[in-house]
Design a protein around this motif. Structure first.
Motif, PDB file in Angstrom:
ATOM      1  N   GLY A 152       0.841  -1.209   0.000  1.00 13.68           N
ATOM      2  CA  GLY A 152       0.000   0.000   0.000  1.00 13.68           C
ATOM      3  C   GLY A 152       0.867   1.247   0.000  1.00 13.68           C
ATOM      4  N   GLU A 153       0.232   2.404  -0.232  1.00 11.25           N
ATOM      5  CA  GLU A 153       0.949   3.688  -0.208  1.00 11.25           C
ATOM      6  C   GLU A 153       0.548   4.453   1.055  1.00 11.25           C
ATOM      7  N   THR A 154       1.520   5.046   1.726  1.00 17.29           N
ATOM      8  CA  THR A 154       1.237   5.805   2.955  1.00 17.29           C
ATOM      9  C   THR A 154       0.137   6.831   2.681  1.00 17.29           C
ATOM     10  N   ILE A 155       0.379   7.648   1.648  1.00 20.79           N
ATOM     11  CA  ILE A 155      -0.635   8.594   1.152  1.00 20.79           C
ATOM     12  C   ILE A 155      -0.756   8.288  -0.332  1.00 20.79           C
ATOM     13  N   ALA A 156      -1.920   7.817  -0.753  1.00 24.63           N
ATOM     14  CA  ALA A 156      -2.054   7.360  -2.130  1.00 24.63           C
ATOM     15  C   ALA A 156      -1.984   8.526  -3.111  1.00 24.63           C
ATOM     16  N   ASN A 157      -1.268   8.290  -4.215  1.00 23.47           N
ATOM     17  CA  ASN A 157      -1.155   9.261  -5.310  1.00 23.47           C
ATOM     18  C   ASN A 157      -2.077   8.823  -6.427  1.00 23.47           C
ATOM     19  N   PRO A 158      -3.098   9.573  -6.799  1.00 19.81           N
ATOM     20  CA  PRO A 158      -3.476  10.898  -6.314  1.00 19.81           C
ATOM     21  C   PRO A 158      -4.679  10.890  -5.374  1.00 19.81           C
ATOM     22  N   LEU A 163      -3.317   5.580   4.449  1.00 20.80           N
ATOM     23  CA  LEU A 163      -3.462   4.154   4.745  1.00 20.80           C
ATOM     24  C   LEU A 163      -3.389   3.928   6.252  1.00 20.80           C
ATOM     25  N   ASP A 164      -4.271   3.057   6.747  1.00 17.02           N
ATOM     26  CA  ASP A 164      -4.193   2.666   8.154  1.00 17.02           C
ATOM     27  C   ASP A 164      -3.077   1.620   8.266  1.00 17.02           C
ATOM     28  N   LYS A 167      -3.365  -1.403  10.653  1.00 16.43           N
ATOM     29  CA  LYS A 167      -4.351  -2.405  10.216  1.00 16.43           C
ATOM     30  C   LYS A 167      -3.749  -3.321   9.148  1.00 16.43           C
ATOM     31  N   PHE A 168      -3.062  -2.726   8.181  1.00  7.05           N
ATOM     32  CA  PHE A 168      -2.471  -3.534   7.105  1.00  7.05           C
ATOM     33  C   PHE A 168      -1.287  -4.363   7.611  1.00  7.05           C
ATOM     34  N   ALA A 169      -0.493  -3.780   8.516  1.00 12.78           N
ATOM     35  CA  ALA A 169       0.660  -4.518   9.062  1.00 12.78           C
ATOM     36  C   ALA A 169       0.177  -5.731   9.856  1.00 12.78           C
ATOM     37  N   ASN A 170      -0.844  -5.513  10.675  1.00 16.44           N
ATOM     38  CA  ASN A 170      -1.360  -6.626  11.479  1.00 16.44           C
ATOM     39  C   ASN A 170      -1.879  -7.762  10.606  1.00 16.44           C
ATOM     40  N   ALA A 171      -2.621  -7.406   9.546  1.00 15.27           N
ATOM     41  CA  ALA A 171      -3.178  -8.440   8.666  1.00 15.27           C
ATOM     42  C   ALA A 171      -2.046  -9.194   7.972  1.00 15.27           C
ATOM     43  N   ALA A 172      -1.036  -8.457   7.498  1.00 17.29           N
ATOM     44  CA  ALA A 172       0.097  -9.108   6.812  1.00 17.29           C
ATOM     45  C   ALA A 172       0.771 -10.094   7.758  1.00 17.29           C
ATOM     46  N   TYR A 327      -9.787  11.742   5.838  1.00 14.42           N
ATOM     47  CA  TYR A 327      -8.627  11.044   6.408  1.00 14.42           C
ATOM     48  C   TYR A 327      -7.903  11.858   7.481  1.00 14.42           C
ATOM     49  N   TYR A 328      -8.581  12.883   7.996  1.00 18.03           N
ATOM     50  CA  TYR A 328      -7.942  13.758   8.976  1.00 18.03           C
ATOM     51  C   TYR A 328      -7.430  12.978  10.202  1.00 18.03           C
ATOM     52  N   ASP A 329      -8.265  12.093  10.741  1.00 14.22           N
ATOM     53  CA  ASP A 329      -7.861  11.376  11.968  1.00 14.22           C
ATOM     54  C   ASP A 329      -6.666  10.462  11.716  1.00 14.22           C
ATOM     55  N   LEU A 330      -6.705   9.747  10.588  1.00 11.37           N
ATOM     56  CA  LEU A 330      -5.561   8.868  10.266  1.00 11.37           C
ATOM     57  C   LEU A 330      -4.306   9.700  10.015  1.00 11.37           C
ATOM     58  N   ALA A 331      -4.491  10.842   9.360  1.00  6.59           N
ATOM     59  CA  ALA A 331      -3.345  11.714   9.089  1.00  6.59           C
ATOM     60  C   ALA A 331      -2.758  12.244  10.395  1.00  6.59           C
ATOM     61  N   GLN A 332      -3.617  12.611  11.343  1.00  4.84           N
ATOM     62  CA  GLN A 332      -3.125  13.099  12.640  1.00  4.84           C
ATOM     63  C   GLN A 332      -2.365  12.010  13.383  1.00  4.84           C
ATOM     64  N   LYS A 333      -2.836  10.774  13.220  1.00  4.89           N
ATOM     65  CA  LYS A 333      -2.167   9.667  13.904  1.00  4.89           C
ATOM     66  C   LYS A 333      -0.795   9.364  13.282  1.00  4.89           C
ATOM     67  N   TYR A 334      -0.773   9.215  11.961  1.00  4.68           N
ATOM     68  CA  TYR A 334       0.468   8.769  11.315  1.00  4.68           C
ATOM     69  C   TYR A 334       1.379   9.909  10.868  1.00  4.68           C
TER      70      TYR A 334
END
Ligand SMILES: *Cc1c(COP(=O)(O)O)cnc(C)c1O
Length: 424
Positions: A152-158, A163-164, A167-172, A327-334
């Motif tokens: 996945g991309e941290t912030i998808a272009n465009p 990306l959470d 969540k993706f790391a745990n699933a992997a 994506y404000y909350d995810l952006a604030q977190k990461y």
């Protein structure tokens, strides 16, 4: 990894001259390196000894710049590639074979989507694309017995989907495979995916890292954290003998360096997508100011997004650092210090109005690029993503009216003034 703070790493990491040596990283513009004994050259070929012998495999300029990027990401080992596309291709091909499968977040750069949806498919590797906002159950359901990686991309272009990462790391990890993150837009200044569970990070260094639109390039960084041996049956390329190197086993011989050593000594040897030392030198100059440029990109982007949001002709604006963004909350977190300089928006007049407005811009240029010092715009549906049908566009998070605005580091008043006259 050095103990330096990020600003210092940008300047100092990767190259430390000895007494009387050049202060600035030299460009080793040489295809090859001299040895006095044929036997030593043989040992280099067998990976029995480390050293330079041919620039397709390794070059001191490239290695210094890779080491700097590695340090910025907090990784264990890294390599440069000729482009971001090559980085994302190698990152996957290094651990898959025909018959394997990968799971990808669907919001991706157009080139990466084509690479994973179509090109590697012809090589026998299948990708399942999942909605980045899916539930854990939906994500887990995408895995198969032959799944070898999550991407996945941290912030998808465009699409500017954040990306959470957890969540993706745990699933992997629950499925015994590494999580690979393209961290191009955030850069390690704003987000270090290894701190959130990613195992491998890729970059198109063409973007903010170079930052001046001077050279195309890529990088792969390995955290060294994924335990290939614990899932040995899934990754025979790393955990069983490589006959092309007299039967060495990468994980046994190189430990945490196994993944990057294999990518260098097999993929780079056979496919050859190297970055030129000249480009690596320019990339290094860009990296020296990355920590100064990123905050200004973010600040200008937020100001332009706020201006657009309040404009009567604007239908919608996407900027993950702006309060109210999906994506404000995810952006604030990461990425609490800012995401990137790229924002997207649509006009009430739709696709036609978008094209017309772009044509009226004076300073802000229409170019197939993002993430450099100069402000620029692009209409993905007509440009980077034009191969996609409407359904694929929407899955990739690209509305047909979407204008991608890469906000530069000019004075923000001049940027807004240009947008204002174009909208008028
Ligand atoms: C541009 C880009 C790429 C491709 O990189 P190139 O250097 O153009 O090959 C890959 N991923 C992302 C997120 C990008 O923005």
């Amino acid at each position: 990894m050095s103990d330096f703070k990020m600003e210092t790493k940008c300047i100092q990491s990767g190259y430390e001259p000895g007494n009387g040596e050049p202060r600035v990283l030299p460009i080793y513009q040489s295809t090859t390196f001299r040895y006095t004994s044929s036997e030593q050259m043989g040992r280099l070929f067998d990976l029995e000894e480390s050293g330079y012998f041919y620039t397709r495999l390794q070059n001191p300029t490239n290695d210094a710049v890779a080491a700097k990027i590695c340090d910025l990401e907090g990784g264990y080992a890294a390599m440069l590639t000729s482009s971001g596309q090559a980085a994302n291709f190698y990152a996957i091909m290094n651990i898959v074979e025909a018959g394997d499968h990968i799971v990808c977040a669907s919001a991706l750069y157009g080139g990466t989507y084509n690479l994973y949806a179509h090109t590697i498919r012809k090589m026998g590797v299948e990708a399942t694309f999942v909605d980045p906002d899916c539930s854990e159950e939906e994500l887990n359901a995408a895995f198969r017995e032959n799944t070898k990686a999550v991407f996945g991309e941290t912030i998808a272009n465009p699409a500017l989907v954040v990306l959470d990462l957890e969540k993706f790391a745990n699933a992997a990890h629950a499925h015994g495979v590494p999580f690979i993150v393209d961290n191009t837009f955030a850069t390690p200044i704003n987000c270090r995916p290894f701190e959130w569970g990613a195992d491998i990070v890729t970059h198109s260094t063409t973007k903010y890292m170079d930052g001046h639109a001077a050279c195309v390039g890529g990088a792969i960084v390995d955290s060294g954290n994924f335990d290939w041996e614990a899932h040995a049956e899934k990754f025979p390329g790393l955990t069983t003998p490589d006959e092309t190197y007299h039967g060495i086993v990468y994980t046994k011989k190189f430990g945490k360096g196994a993944y990057i050593t294999k990518a260098t000594s097999q993929l780079m040897r056979d496919l050859g997508s190297i970055q030129s030392p000249q480009n690596a030198f320019l990339l290094n100059l860009g990296l020296e100011t990355l920590h100064l440029r990123m905050p200004r990109h973010c600040e200008n982007a937020l100001a332009v997004a706020t201006y657009l949001k309040n404009h009567e002709k604007v239908a919608w604006v996407s900027c993950p650092s702006m309060p109210g963004d999906k994506y404000y909350d995810l952006a604030q977190k990461y990425m609490p210090n800012g995401c990137c300089g790229v924002i997207t928006f649509g006009l009430k007049g739709g696709r036609d109005a978008a094209v017309e407005m772009m044509d009226k811009l004076k300073m802000v240029a229409i170019v197939t690029h993002v993430a450099d010092a100069r402000s620029c715009v692009l209409h993905p549906a007509s440009h980077t993503h034009r191969q996609m049908n409407e359904k694929e566009l929407l899955e990739a998070g690209v509305q047909p009216d979407l204008i991608r605005f890469s906000v530069g580091i000019e004075n923000v008043d001049d940027i807004i003034a240009d947008v204002e006259q174009a909208l008028r």
